[in-house]
Design an enzyme around this catalytic site. Structure first.
Site, PDB file in Angstrom:
ATOM      1  N   CYS B 155      26.969   7.734  13.704  1.00 40.52           N
ATOM      2  CA  CYS B 155      28.350   7.238  13.728  1.00 40.52           C
ATOM      3  C   CYS B 155      28.659   6.334  14.922  1.00 40.52           C
ATOM      4  O   CYS B 155      29.668   5.633  14.927  1.00 40.52           O
ATOM      5  CB  CYS B 155      29.314   8.420  13.721  1.00 40.52           C
ATOM      6  SG  CYS B 155      28.901   9.637  12.462  1.00 40.52           S
ATOM      7  N   HIS B 288      37.659   7.650  18.332  1.00 38.25           N
ATOM      8  CA  HIS B 288      36.731   7.964  17.240  1.00 38.25           C
ATOM      9  C   HIS B 288      37.500   8.799  16.214  1.00 38.25           C
ATOM     10  O   HIS B 288      37.448   8.515  15.036  1.00 38.25           O
ATOM     11  CB  HIS B 288      35.524   8.705  17.799  1.00 38.25           C
ATOM     12  CG  HIS B 288      34.422   8.893  16.807  1.00 38.25           C
ATOM     13  ND1 HIS B 288      33.947   7.868  16.021  1.00 38.25           N
ATOM     14  CD2 HIS B 288      33.695   9.994  16.458  1.00 38.25           C
ATOM     15  CE1 HIS B 288      32.979   8.330  15.237  1.00 38.25           C
ATOM     16  NE2 HIS B 288      32.817   9.616  15.480  1.00 38.25           N
ATOM     17  N   HIS B 322      35.737   7.651   7.323  1.00 35.67           N
ATOM     18  CA  HIS B 322      34.717   7.501   8.357  1.00 35.67           C
ATOM     19  C   HIS B 322      33.585   6.681   7.754  1.00 35.67           C
ATOM     20  O   HIS B 322      32.818   7.176   6.937  1.00 35.67           O
ATOM     21  CB  HIS B 322      34.220   8.866   8.813  1.00 35.67           C
ATOM     22  CG  HIS B 322      33.335   8.797  10.021  1.00 35.67           C
ATOM     23  ND1 HIS B 322      32.737   7.631  10.450  1.00 35.67           N
ATOM     24  CD2 HIS B 322      32.944   9.756  10.898  1.00 35.67           C
ATOM     25  CE1 HIS B 322      32.028   7.869  11.532  1.00 35.67           C
ATOM     26  NE2 HIS B 322      32.129   9.159  11.828  1.00 35.67           N
TER      27      HIS B 322
END
Lengths: 267, 393
Positions: B155, B288, B322
């Site tokens: 990520c 994030h 995401h």
């Protein structure tokens, strides 16, 4: 395209399971049970490279074409056959999990990168290492890929350029290099040119890249090397440990993309 | 090290294609999640995901072989448009970030292979795009790059692509960098995060007291970075700057963040140091903010450790999902747009404050934004932060 700044090789560590039956003897039973084989290979190679090093590494760059491929296969197989994939397989399938585990094991809290450029992965990792700050050294660069039975089954059906390059098999291995910008007792230096698109004739492109390094460089013939993902790392390590002085251009070629690179090894 | 100019940006996301479409959606904190339909994940209840509203291949003159690559090309075309095909002798590097690349085709092949081994004859065609580097190499070939790097750190990887791109220009290795983050939704990631029980049944709610996990998404974010000489030669507008990059490893756990956000704080501090600015100069943090209980708490602690008085922050994940390998660059692109428009993206999905976090995300305030921090944290305790600036510091 210029070569990266040469980095001094302080230590090397190599694992080739096919030639070393008890290669993972030093790994704890728990880690042997829990950790994918590719992680174990990388772990042993890094441990060997760090053995006796009196400065703690500050960063880590891993180079892997396919990561923990067998974990990806296992996860998908369980989803398709049992309806439920294993979280452990999924975690391990992520390309950088191995680099995270190595950082955890050796408390390497600085930058942690994973470069995935086929057979050019080590060259790409050297480019990334060249972009670290002075505070990030020494850095550990670890190149690793694995051979799995599924690939052996599929190989006959791959495109001719891949099949020809991989005729020597998907030999698996791990090679770790501890690198620093300065050193008084280094085994040699490494730098990289590329990865770059290979165009119609990758071998000729590699010769062009090698020529940019100067006339004192001995370029290895691409046709004499296998396209195993770890071949360039093995060649680099062999040149460094053989101790024969000189400069060598180690060719790298990713048959799936045609991209090429060279690694300049000065011993 | 010097700030590096951003001279082009492109985005493809749940809100559609184009930076403007993406920014409008995140500015409002719009709910961009819908029941998964683009992947047959073999789940009884498809999870809510940030899916592209149309096949990105439909936006291209000629189709490309997989969805991640299609996202990349659509976003890259938008980002490169200001250059108007007049790059001359300026050298270009492609630094691409992806986690799944052409995995969707590998999954389909393997699903069939398990049932019927005779499909092995299609292996060459179907597995050709499994390697992450195939995405980068295709972009490098298409745009005539003289260097290509593929970074895959889960990520956080999109911000590493920006950071490596910045340093390539800093060191004079190239004049221009096409920094790409791209990922399509895939069975591997949908089922993988489900196996970890990290998927929120009702969609992600970053920083909310009821947050219960992530929602996946797909898309691409692309920035064209340029040296000062390249920007002047091209005569293109500078949209902003990448001023600093910080990277760190938690060394704590393979999937859980350090409970005090130690690695996240280290990455932010390193990025601020490279940018040469103090925490108090930061006007906005594009967090994030995945929506998992542990991640959001750890990030909040890291923010408090670095900033003390935390500037406005928000998460774009309820709007975009995401997007994994895309998330760093995609959200960085939208954060630069936030600076250009002087409007902080709202934190979609947030309603009820969490007393453990003791911080509340932004609600879409307006004002001048000079420096923004963008965070991205990934598996293996991998942390990345960048500082984005309106002008050169």
């Amino acid at each position: 395209m210029n070569a990266t700044t040469p980095l001094h090789v302080l230590r090397t560590g190599v694992v080739v399971p096919s030639t070393e039956p008890d290669w993972n003897a030093g790994i704890s039973p728990g880690d042997k049970r829990r950790s994918p084989r590719i992680w174990q290979m990388a772990s042993v190679a890094v441990a060997r490279a760090l053995d006796g090093l009196n400065t703690a590494p500050r960063s880590l760059v891993s180079a892997t074409a396919l990561g923990a491929l067998d974990e990806t296969r296992l996860f998908l197989e369980k989803v398709f056959t049992e309806g439920l994939g294993s979280p452990r397989n999924f975690i391990a399938s992520v390309h950088n999990s191995m680099a995270g585990k190595l950082a955890l094991d050796h408390n390497i809290q600085g930058p942690n990168l994973t470069l995935c450029d086929g057979q050019n992965s080590l060259a790409a990792a050297l480019v990334a290492a060249d972009l670290l700050t002075p505070e990030d050294f020494p850095t550990v660069v670890v190149a690793v890929d694995e051979s799995i039975p599924l690939l052996e089954d599929l190989l006959p059906y791959f495109a001719p350029q891949c099949r020809a390059g991989l005729r020597d098999g998907w030999e698996d291995a791990a090679v770790a290099l501890v690198l620093s910008p300065q050193a008084s007792d280094a085994q040699g230096t490494v730098s990289a040119v590329g990865p770059v698109p290979g165009g119609e004739d990758p071998a000729a492109r590699i010769e062009q890249l090698a020529a940019t390094l100067g006339s004192d460089v001995q370029a290895m013939d691409l046709s004499e090397t296998s396209s195993s993902f770890v071949q360039p790392a093995m060649s680099v390590c062999q040149l460094l440990t053989a101790g024969d002085g000189g400069r060598f251009a180690v060719p790298c070629h990713a048959p799936t993309t045609g991209a090429v690179a060279i690694i300049d090894v000065c011993v | 090290m010097s700030p590096v100019r951003i001279v082009g940006m492109g985005a493809v996301c749940s809100a559609g294609h184009g930076v403007d479409a993406g920014f409008r959606a995140v500015a409002e904190g719009r709910d961009g999640l819908t029941a998964l339909s683009v992947v047959d994940a073999e789940l009884k209840t498809p999870p809510l995901c940030g899916q592209l509203p149309r096949d990105p291949n439909e936006l291209l003159e000629s189709r490309v072989p997989n969805r991640s690559l299609a996202c990349s090309v659509v976003a890259a075309e938008e980002a490169l448009a200001p250059l108007n095909n007049r790059r001359g002798d300026l050298s270009l590097a492609v630094v691409a970030a992806t986690t799944v690349a052409g995995m969707t085709r590998s999954e389909a092949f393997y699903r069939n292979y398990i049932k019927d081994h005779t499909v092995v004859t299609h292996a060459s065609r179907e597995l050709r795009y499994h390697e992450p580097t195939t995405l980068t190499a295709e972009l490098a070939r298409r745009y005539g790059a003289s260097l290509s790097l593929t970074v895959s750190t889960a990520c956080s990887t999109g911000l590493h692509a920006l950071g490596l791109g910045k340093r390539l220009i800093d060191k004079g290795r190239c004049d221009l960098v096409l920094a790409v983050g791209a990922d399509a939704l895939s069975l591997l990631t949908v089922r993988g995060f489900a196996s970890l029980t990290l998927v929120a049944p009702d969609g992600c709610r970053p920083f909310d007291k009821r947050r219960a996990g992530i929602s996946l998404g797909e898309g691409a974010g692309v920035m064209v970075l340029a040296s000062e000489r390249a920007a002047e030669t091209l005569g293109v507008e500078t949209l902003g700057y990448v001023s600093g990059w910080g990277a760190s490893a938690d060394c704590h756990h393979m999937t859980a963040p350090h409970p005090e956000g130690r690695g996240a704080a280290a990455a932010m501090s390193a990025a601020l140091a490279e940018a040469g600015i103090e925490p108090a100069q930061v006007d906005y943090i594009a967090a994030h903010g995945t929506g998992t209980p542990d991640n959001d708490l750890a990030e909040a602690k890291a923010l408090q450790a670095v900033f003390g008085t935390v500037p406005p922050f928000s998460s774009m994940k309820r709007t975009l999902g995401h997007t994994l390998g895309a998330s760093g660059t995609l959200e960085a692109v939208l954060a630069v747009q936030a600076m250009r428009e002087g409007r902080i993206p709202a934190s979609g999905g947030f309603e009820i404050p969490d007393e453990n976090i003791a911080l509340e995300p932004s609600g879409g305030e307006t004002g001048e934004l000079t420096h923004v921090v963008k965070n991205a944290f990934g598996f293996g305790g991998n942390n990345a932060s960048v500082v984005l600036s309106r002008g050169a510091a």
